[in-house]
Design an enzyme around this catalytic site. Structure first.
Site, short mmCIF file in Angstrom:
data_model
loop_
_atom_site.label_atom_id
_atom_site.label_comp_id
_atom_site.label_asym_id
_atom_site.label_seq_id
_atom_site.Cartn_x
_atom_site.Cartn_y
_atom_site.Cartn_z
N PHE A 295 5.86 28.79 -2.83
CA PHE A 295 5.65 27.43 -2.33
C PHE A 295 6.25 27.37 -0.93
O PHE A 295 7.47 27.46 -0.76
CB PHE A 295 6.29 26.36 -3.21
CG PHE A 295 5.99 24.97 -2.69
CD1 PHE A 295 4.80 24.34 -3.03
CD2 PHE A 295 6.86 24.33 -1.83
CE1 PHE A 295 4.50 23.08 -2.52
CE2 PHE A 295 6.56 23.06 -1.32
CZ PHE A 295 5.38 22.44 -1.67
N ASP B 181 12.00 32.17 3.77
CA ASP B 181 11.87 30.71 3.70
C ASP B 181 13.08 30.18 2.94
O ASP B 181 13.12 30.19 1.71
CB ASP B 181 10.57 30.34 3.00
CG ASP B 181 10.35 28.84 2.92
OD1 ASP B 181 11.32 28.08 3.11
OD2 ASP B 181 9.20 28.41 2.65
N LYS C 39 15.07 20.57 5.32
CA LYS C 39 15.64 19.74 4.27
C LYS C 39 17.08 19.31 4.59
O LYS C 39 17.30 18.36 5.34
CB LYS C 39 15.54 20.44 2.92
CG LYS C 39 14.09 20.59 2.43
CD LYS C 39 14.02 21.06 1.01
CE LYS C 39 12.60 21.32 0.54
NZ LYS C 39 11.76 20.12 0.46
#
Length: 399
Positions: A140, A225, A254
Site C-alpha cells: 500500500f 516507504d 503522516k
C-alpha cells in the site's frame, strides 16, 4: 446537532469512498478523543500513524499558530526562512543528504517514481522509457492512478485502468524472488519495511539487509516507504534501523507534522535527487513555511520527549499482554513497537465486529483485510493507559 444528523449529512453530500465507524469526533487531546455527545475514547489508530505525538500537541500547536500569524505560503517561486532549517534538521536527524518536500504520502511516492526513473536514464544508462521498478504484493503506497496500478488489491484497481506501465510485482519478504526479478533495466525497489495496510506483516530479520546487498550489487535504488512505519512508530526513528541499514531513498509523511498539516518528504542521497532540474517537479504547497515550521516542531518533540523510546517499551508490553489473551479464533498477534496487528481466523466473524464492540467500550481501532485489527495508539501512551485498554479489549477479543 446530534451524532446521527452529522452522519446523515456525510451520507447525503459526501462521496461514499470510506466506511468509517459511526462515531463523530469533535475534540482530541493526547491519546484521547471525544465525540459530539461527550463520550471519551482511546485512539488506537492515531489517524493511521499521523498523530504519533498525540492529538493537538501543545508545542506543535504553538509553532503552527505563531507561523500562521507571520507567513503561510509563498510557493516555491520565492524562498522562505523555514525551508532551509527544515531541510537541515530533517537531514541531520535521519542521516540524509537531500530532501524534497511534498504534502501527502502519495505525492512523495509519485515523486520518488519520477526521480528514480530519471536517475535510471541519466545515470545508470537504462534505455529511454524502459525503466522498471519492482514492488511487492499486498503493498500500500497510496491511491493515485499510477500507484493503484501496481497494487494487488482488486478493490483499489477495479474500474480505474488503464494503468501506468513499468512495474514488476513480487512476493513480500522473498529475497530470491527479488533477485530473479532484477534485469538490467531495474532502477528501483519500492517496499514498506513493515506492510501496514496488509495487516502489520513483518518480514523475517535480515530481509532488508539482504535486499540492500542485492540492490548494491545490481546498481538498484532501494526505496523504503516509511510513511506509516517511520518517525518512531516501530520503536526506532525509522523501521530500517531494525535491520541496521540505510535506504537510498526514504519516504516520510503522516507524523512528520504531528497531525496538524499535510507534510511529506523524500529523503535521498545526493545522486538520485540531483538529477531533478528546475521545472521538472514541484508543488505549490510543498515546502511552504507553515508546513516547515510545523514539521520542525513535530520532529523536535518526537526526539526531546523520548517518544521513540517509549514506543519501543510500551509496544513490547502491549504486544506481550495481547498475546496472553486466549481465543482459538485468534490466528496471530504480531507487531513492532506500537504497530500491532491481531489477526483472527476467517470463521471468527470479521474484525469489524470486534472493532464495533470495542468502540462501545471506549476503544477506537480499525479493521484491515477483513480479519485483522490494528492497534497503533499515539507514542505518548503510558503503562496505566495500556492496562486500562487491555481491561476493555480482553473480554471483547475473547468472545
Amino acid at each position: 446537532m446530534d451524532q446521527q444528523n452529522y452522519i446523515n449529512l456525510e451520507d447525503k453530500y459526501g462521496a461514499h469512498n470510506y466506511k468509517p465507524l459511526d462515531v463523530v469526533l469533535n475534540r482530541g487531546e493526547g491519546i484521547w478523543v471525544w465525540d459530539v455527545s461527550g463520550n471519551r475514547y482511546m485512539d488506537c489508530l492515531s489517524a493511521y500513524s499521523a498523530v504519533n505525538q498525540g492529538h493537538c500537541h501543545p508545542e506543535i500547536m504553538k509553532a503552527m499558530i505563531e507561523q500562521a500569524q507571520k507567513l503561510t505560503l509563498t510557493s516555491r517561486a520565492f524562498r522562505n526562512d523555514q525551508l532551509g532549517l527544515f531541510y537541515k534538521e530533517l537531514c541531520e536527524i535521519t542521516n540524509s543528504h537531500k530532501v524534497l518536500p511534498m504534502n501527502s504520502g502519495a505525492e512523495a511516492v509519485e515523486t520518488v517514481i519520477k526521480a528514480v526513473r530519471k536517475w535510471g536514464y541519466k545515470v545508470k544508462g537504462v534505455p529511454e522509457n524502459q525503466a522498471e521498478i519492482i514492488v511487492c504484493s499486498n503493498n500500500f503506497h497510496g491511491r493515485t492512478i499510477t500507484i493503484v496500478g501496481f497494487s494487488t488489491d482488486n478493490s483499489s484497481r477495479e474500474g480505474f485502468g488503464p494503468f501506468t506501465p513499468g512495474f514488476k510485482i513480487i512476493p513480500f519478504d522473498d529475497t530470491e524472488a527479488f533477485e530473479k526479478a532484477v534485469t538490467p533495466n531495474t532502477v528501483g525497489f519500492l517496499v514498506e519495511p513493515i506492510q501496514g495496510e496488509a495487516g502489520v506483516i513483518i518480514p523475517r530479520p535480515g530481509y532488508l539487509k539482504t535486499i540492500k546487498e542485492i540492490c548494491k550489487k545490481n546498481d538498484i535504488v532501494l526505496i523504503l516507504d516509511e510513511i506509516q512505519t517511520g518517525l518512531g512508530r516501530t520503536g526506532k526513528l525509522l523501521a530500517e534501523e531494525h535491520d541496521g541499514i540505510e535506504a537510498d531513498l526514504t519516504l516520510v509523511g503522516k507524523a512528520l507534522s504531528g497531525g496538524f498539516y499535510p507534510v511529506s518528504a523524500v529523503l535521498s542521497n545526493t545522486e538520485v535527487l540531483g538529477v531533478l532540474r528546475p521545472g521538472e517537479h514541484g508543488s505549490t504547497f510543498g515546502g511552504n513555511p507553515l508546513a516547515c515550521a510545523v514539521a520542525r516542531k513535530a520532529l523536535q518533540v518526537l526526539i526531546e520527549e523520548n517518544m521513540i523510546e517509549n514506543a519501543a517499551k510500551m509496544g513490547t508490553y502491549f504486544l506481550d499482554e495481547l498475546k496472553k489473551i486466549k481465543n482459538p479464533k485468534i490466528k496471530e498477534v504480531r507487531g513492532k513497537g506500537l504497530m500491532i496487528g491481531l489477526e483472527f481466523y476467517p470463521d471468527a466473524g470479521g474484525a469489524r465486529n470486534y472493532c464495533l464492540k470495542l468502540k462501545e467500550k471506549g476503544i477506537l481501532c480499525k479493521e484491515t483485510h477483513d480479519n485483522i485489527i490494528r492497534f497503533a495508539p499515539p507514542l505518548i501512551i503510558k503503562k496505566q493507559d495500556i492496562d486500562w485498554a487491555l481491561e476493555q479489549i480482553e473480554p471483547i477479543v475473547k468472545q
